[in-house]
Design a protein around this motif. Structure first.
Motif, PDB file in Angstrom:
ATOM      1  N   ILE A 224      52.755 -97.994 -72.866  1.00  0.00           N
ATOM      2  CA  ILE A 224      53.580 -97.012 -72.677  1.00  0.00           C
ATOM      3  C   ILE A 224      52.984 -96.554 -70.486  1.00  0.00           C
ATOM      4  O   ILE A 224      51.838 -96.482 -70.908  1.00  0.00           O
ATOM      5  CB  ILE A 224      53.152 -95.542 -72.602  1.00  0.00           C
ATOM      6  CG1 ILE A 224      53.457 -95.479 -74.688  1.00  0.00           C
ATOM      7  CG2 ILE A 224      54.455 -94.445 -72.495  1.00  0.00           C
ATOM      8  CD1 ILE A 224      53.703 -94.521 -75.620  1.00  0.00           C
ATOM      9  N   ASN A 225      54.047 -96.388 -70.109  1.00  0.00           N
ATOM     10  CA  ASN A 225      54.218 -96.430 -68.747  1.00  0.00           C
ATOM     11  C   ASN A 225      54.836 -95.502 -68.499  1.00  0.00           C
ATOM     12  O   ASN A 225      56.081 -95.710 -67.457  1.00  0.00           O
ATOM     13  CB  ASN A 225      54.141 -97.410 -67.291  1.00  0.00           C
ATOM     14  CG  ASN A 225      54.341 -97.882 -66.687  1.00  0.00           C
ATOM     15  OD1 ASN A 225      53.427 -96.707 -65.686  1.00  0.00           O
ATOM     16  ND2 ASN A 225      54.766 -98.977 -65.629  1.00  0.00           N
ATOM     17  N   VAL A 226      54.375 -94.092 -68.305  1.00  0.00           N
ATOM     18  CA  VAL A 226      55.223 -92.879 -68.192  1.00  0.00           C
ATOM     19  C   VAL A 226      54.304 -92.433 -66.633  1.00  0.00           C
ATOM     20  O   VAL A 226      53.843 -92.471 -66.458  1.00  0.00           O
ATOM     21  CB  VAL A 226      55.355 -92.002 -69.263  1.00  0.00           C
ATOM     22  CG1 VAL A 226      56.659 -92.428 -69.822  1.00  0.00           C
ATOM     23  CG2 VAL A 226      54.638 -91.529 -69.866  1.00  0.00           C
ATOM     24  N   LEU A 227      55.356 -91.761 -66.317  1.00  0.00           N
ATOM     25  CA  LEU A 227      54.350 -90.517 -64.751  1.00  0.00           C
ATOM     26  C   LEU A 227      53.304 -90.177 -65.404  1.00  0.00           C
ATOM     27  O   LEU A 227      52.586 -90.361 -64.624  1.00  0.00           O
ATOM     28  CB  LEU A 227      55.257 -89.888 -63.780  1.00  0.00           C
ATOM     29  CG  LEU A 227      54.940 -89.767 -62.482  1.00  0.00           C
ATOM     30  CD1 LEU A 227      54.439 -91.468 -61.724  1.00  0.00           C
ATOM     31  CD2 LEU A 227      56.208 -89.824 -61.594  1.00  0.00           C
ATOM     32  N   PRO A 228      53.460 -89.175 -66.145  1.00  0.00           N
ATOM     33  CA  PRO A 228      52.126 -88.439 -66.224  1.00  0.00           C
ATOM     34  C   PRO A 228      51.158 -88.988 -66.770  1.00  0.00           C
ATOM     35  O   PRO A 228      49.766 -88.760 -67.031  1.00  0.00           O
ATOM     36  CB  PRO A 228      52.724 -87.710 -67.477  1.00  0.00           C
ATOM     37  CG  PRO A 228      53.836 -87.108 -67.468  1.00  0.00           C
ATOM     38  CD  PRO A 228      54.460 -89.053 -67.433  1.00  0.00           C
ATOM     39  N   MET A 229      51.289 -90.884 -67.514  1.00  0.00           N
ATOM     40  CA  MET A 229      49.904 -91.333 -68.094  1.00  0.00           C
ATOM     41  C   MET A 229      49.033 -91.998 -66.311  1.00  0.00           C
ATOM     42  O   MET A 229      48.439 -92.585 -66.204  1.00  0.00           O
ATOM     43  CB  MET A 229      50.466 -92.215 -68.942  1.00  0.00           C
ATOM     44  CG  MET A 229      50.415 -91.798 -70.531  1.00  0.00           C
ATOM     45  SD  MET A 229      48.781 -91.033 -71.172  1.00  0.00           S
ATOM     46  CE  MET A 229      47.814 -92.277 -70.736  1.00  0.00           C
ATOM     47  N   THR A 230      50.625 -92.319 -65.874  1.00  0.00           N
ATOM     48  CA  THR A 230      49.956 -92.962 -64.429  1.00  0.00           C
ATOM     49  C   THR A 230      49.539 -92.199 -63.340  1.00  0.00           C
ATOM     50  O   THR A 230      48.306 -92.063 -62.834  1.00  0.00           O
ATOM     51  CB  THR A 230      51.202 -93.257 -63.904  1.00  0.00           C
ATOM     52  OG1 THR A 230      51.961 -94.089 -64.544  1.00  0.00           O
ATOM     53  CG2 THR A 230      51.168 -94.199 -62.742  1.00  0.00           C
ATOM     54  N   ILE A 231      49.931 -90.422 -63.510  1.00  0.00           N
ATOM     55  CA  ILE A 231      48.700 -89.900 -63.165  1.00  0.00           C
ATOM     56  C   ILE A 231      47.589 -89.623 -63.705  1.00  0.00           C
ATOM     57  O   ILE A 231      46.047 -89.261 -62.245  1.00  0.00           O
ATOM     58  CB  ILE A 231      49.728 -88.585 -63.524  1.00  0.00           C
ATOM     59  CG1 ILE A 231      50.885 -88.422 -62.459  1.00  0.00           C
ATOM     60  CG2 ILE A 231      48.825 -87.009 -62.496  1.00  0.00           C
ATOM     61  CD1 ILE A 231      51.696 -87.440 -62.103  1.00  0.00           C
ATOM     62  N   TYR A 232      47.386 -89.443 -64.763  1.00  0.00           N
ATOM     63  CA  TYR A 232      45.878 -88.733 -65.169  1.00  0.00           C
ATOM     64  C   TYR A 232      45.331 -90.281 -65.180  1.00  0.00           C
ATOM     65  O   TYR A 232      44.004 -90.612 -64.989  1.00  0.00           O
ATOM     66  CB  TYR A 232      46.613 -88.873 -67.234  1.00  0.00           C
ATOM     67  CG  TYR A 232      45.142 -89.401 -67.635  1.00  0.00           C
ATOM     68  CD1 TYR A 232      44.549 -87.725 -67.975  1.00  0.00           C
ATOM     69  CD2 TYR A 232      44.793 -90.273 -68.476  1.00  0.00           C
ATOM     70  CE1 TYR A 232      42.943 -88.316 -68.928  1.00  0.00           C
ATOM     71  CE2 TYR A 232      43.502 -90.355 -69.223  1.00  0.00           C
ATOM     72  CZ  TYR A 232      42.805 -88.774 -69.410  1.00  0.00           C
ATOM     73  OH  TYR A 232      41.057 -89.312 -70.130  1.00  0.00           O
ATOM     74  N   THR A 233      45.620 -91.254 -64.876  1.00  0.00           N
ATOM     75  CA  THR A 233      44.866 -92.754 -65.082  1.00  0.00           C
ATOM     76  C   THR A 233      43.969 -92.993 -63.430  1.00  0.00           C
ATOM     77  O   THR A 233      43.342 -93.237 -62.994  1.00  0.00           O
ATOM     78  CB  THR A 233      45.694 -93.711 -64.769  1.00  0.00           C
ATOM     79  OG1 THR A 233      46.644 -94.083 -66.656  1.00  0.00           O
ATOM     80  CG2 THR A 233      44.645 -95.127 -64.500  1.00  0.00           C
ATOM     81  N   GLU A 234      45.123 -92.561 -62.332  1.00  0.00           N
ATOM     82  CA  GLU A 234      44.113 -92.534 -61.270  1.00  0.00           C
ATOM     83  C   GLU A 234      43.496 -91.032 -60.929  1.00  0.00           C
ATOM     84  O   GLU A 234      43.069 -91.954 -60.385  1.00  0.00           O
ATOM     85  CB  GLU A 234      45.632 -91.722 -60.228  1.00  0.00           C
ATOM     86  CG  GLU A 234      46.815 -93.062 -60.518  1.00  0.00           C
ATOM     87  CD  GLU A 234      45.793 -94.805 -59.292  1.00  0.00           C
ATOM     88  OE1 GLU A 234      45.452 -94.981 -59.099  1.00  0.00           O
ATOM     89  OE2 GLU A 234      46.891 -95.842 -60.170  1.00  0.00           O
ATOM     90  N   PHE A 235      43.908 -90.307 -61.306  1.00  0.00           N
ATOM     91  CA  PHE A 235      42.189 -89.245 -61.654  1.00  0.00           C
ATOM     92  C   PHE A 235      41.617 -89.276 -62.311  1.00  0.00           C
ATOM     93  O   PHE A 235      40.448 -89.334 -61.480  1.00  0.00           O
ATOM     94  CB  PHE A 235      43.749 -87.871 -61.823  1.00  0.00           C
ATOM     95  CG  PHE A 235      42.514 -86.926 -61.827  1.00  0.00           C
ATOM     96  CD1 PHE A 235      42.155 -86.523 -60.722  1.00  0.00           C
ATOM     97  CD2 PHE A 235      42.101 -85.832 -62.981  1.00  0.00           C
ATOM     98  CE1 PHE A 235      41.465 -85.072 -60.546  1.00  0.00           C
ATOM     99  CE2 PHE A 235      41.293 -84.550 -63.063  1.00  0.00           C
ATOM    100  CZ  PHE A 235      40.734 -84.719 -62.171  1.00  0.00           C
ATOM    101  N   THR A 236      41.693 -89.950 -63.411  1.00  0.00           N
ATOM    102  CA  THR A 236      40.457 -90.008 -64.256  1.00  0.00           C
ATOM    103  C   THR A 236      39.478 -91.589 -63.641  1.00  0.00           C
ATOM    104  O   THR A 236      38.417 -91.433 -63.686  1.00  0.00           O
ATOM    105  CB  THR A 236      40.050 -89.656 -66.066  1.00  0.00           C
ATOM    106  OG1 THR A 236      41.589 -90.684 -66.417  1.00  0.00           O
ATOM    107  CG2 THR A 236      41.029 -88.227 -65.946  1.00  0.00           C
ATOM    108  N   LEU A 237      40.173 -92.357 -64.377  1.00  0.00           N
ATOM    109  CA  LEU A 237      39.927 -93.620 -64.167  1.00  0.00           C
ATOM    110  C   LEU A 237      39.531 -94.458 -62.403  1.00  0.00           C
ATOM    111  O   LEU A 237      38.362 -95.114 -62.798  1.00  0.00           O
ATOM    112  CB  LEU A 237      40.223 -94.631 -65.215  1.00  0.00           C
ATOM    113  CG  LEU A 237      41.030 -94.007 -66.241  1.00  0.00           C
ATOM    114  CD1 LEU A 237      42.144 -95.641 -67.556  1.00  0.00           C
ATOM    115  CD2 LEU A 237      39.360 -94.757 -67.431  1.00  0.00           C
ATOM    116  N   ASN A 238      40.315 -94.232 -61.978  1.00  0.00           N
ATOM    117  CA  ASN A 238      40.692 -94.672 -60.187  1.00  0.00           C
ATOM    118  C   ASN A 238      39.543 -93.550 -59.924  1.00  0.00           C
ATOM    119  O   ASN A 238      39.555 -93.549 -58.693  1.00  0.00           O
ATOM    120  CB  ASN A 238      41.673 -95.047 -59.800  1.00  0.00           C
ATOM    121  CG  ASN A 238      42.573 -96.649 -60.788  1.00  0.00           C
ATOM    122  OD1 ASN A 238      41.560 -97.007 -62.428  1.00  0.00           O
ATOM    123  ND2 ASN A 238      44.028 -96.186 -61.446  1.00  0.00           N
ATOM    124  N   ALA A 239      39.308 -92.057 -59.989  1.00  0.00           N
ATOM    125  CA  ALA A 239      39.309 -91.199 -58.895  1.00  0.00           C
ATOM    126  C   ALA A 239      40.231 -91.503 -57.784  1.00  0.00           C
ATOM    127  O   ALA A 239      39.193 -91.472 -56.532  1.00  0.00           O
ATOM    128  CB  ALA A 239      37.776 -91.524 -58.958  1.00  0.00           C
TER     129      ALA A 239
END
Length: 275
Positions: A224-239
């Motif tokens: 699933i590639n939706v923007l809320p998940m993208t934001i979560y990934t950038e914030f938590t996994l990629n810092a």
């Protein structure tokens, strides 16, 4: 006649708590979010994001999914809402109560229910295995997310349709029938135009809820590639706070634009009622 208008200082004093909450919980956080998203190079940050295929695809998939959920929700809710409004039958109140039950579930629970229905061990997979020899699994895709969003969106719109339909002037529909209009003609020319402002308002709320929903997407997030998940990934996994903040601002702007278009189409009073 006595003038009951409050002095200006009293009006300001009464507004002060609301203004303080507005500043503390919306204005200041939004200002900080925009400042972080600038990253020292405001235009460059947003230009990079809006020219990155991964982020643009995530945005368009999110918008498209939300539009499809909104359209399907309105169609199903109009059918169900008008039927429940115009027909009386035993167990109707219980049925309406059951229809509103999804409103009590958080997104994570809704996602878990989609997995139980269309996951690897779900009901649909078991039935398809027995009938066709292979499991039909779509819980972890955009189709599963669509089903989850539809599940918690329908109750809100059904209640709005029922409330709006109950307030319609029945004499107009009766007059149309007396002039020879059939059921479909009455629906097309009388009922739906009268419901249109409420449907636009509630559809905008449905879109805004879907575009920003996170719990269900997080539970189902495999493909699933939706923007809320993208934001979560950038914030938590990629810092990557700058990108996450910028994507959040873009998501907010898109949602705000849709709500403003709906407000202009439906009218501010109806928009408030639809929320």
């Amino acid at each position: 006649m006595r003038d009951l208008t409050l002095p200006a200082q009293w009006r300001l004093a009464l507004l002060l708590p609301a203004l303080s909450l507005f500043a503390a919980f919306w204005l200041i956080p939004i200002a900080v979010l925009v400042r972080i998203s600038a990253g020292g190079h405001f235009l460059a940050t947003y230009a990079d994001i809006l020219t990155d295929a991964r982020y643009v695809n995530s945005l368009w998939q999110t918008v498209l999914l939300s539009l499809l959920v909104t359209a399907a929700t309105i169609v199903l809710s109009v059918i169900a809402g008008l039927f429940l409004t115009e027909h009386e039958f035993p167990g109707k109140r219980l049925l309406v109560s059951l229809l509103t039950l999804p409103l009590a579930f958080p997104g994570v629970v809704v996602g878990f229910m989609v997995i139980m229905l269309a996951g690897r061990q779900g009901l649909i997979g078991s039935i398809s295995q027995a009938l066709f020899g292979h499991k039909l699994v779509f819980a972890y895709s955009m189709s599963g997310l669509f089903l989850g969003y539809l599940y918690f969106s329908i109750p809100k719109i059904v209640l709005t349709v029922m409330a709006a339909a109950q307030s319609l002037d029945k004499s107009v529909a009766e007059a149309a029938r007396s002039l020879g209009a059939g059921s479909w003609a009455v629906m097309r020319d009388v009922t739906l135009p009268a419901l249109a402002p409420s449907l636009i308002a509630s559809g905008a709320i449905c879109f805004a809820t879907s575009i920003g929903a996170f719990g269900t997407a997080f539970t189902l997030a495999t493909d699933i590639n939706v923007l809320p998940m993208t934001i979560y990934t950038e914030f938590t996994l990629n810092a990557n706070l700058v990108t996450a903040a910028a994507l959040s601002v873009i998501l907010g702007v898109v949602t705000w634009a849709i709500l403003m278009l709906a407000r202009n189409a439906a009218g501010p009073a109806t928009m408030a009622a639809g929320g």
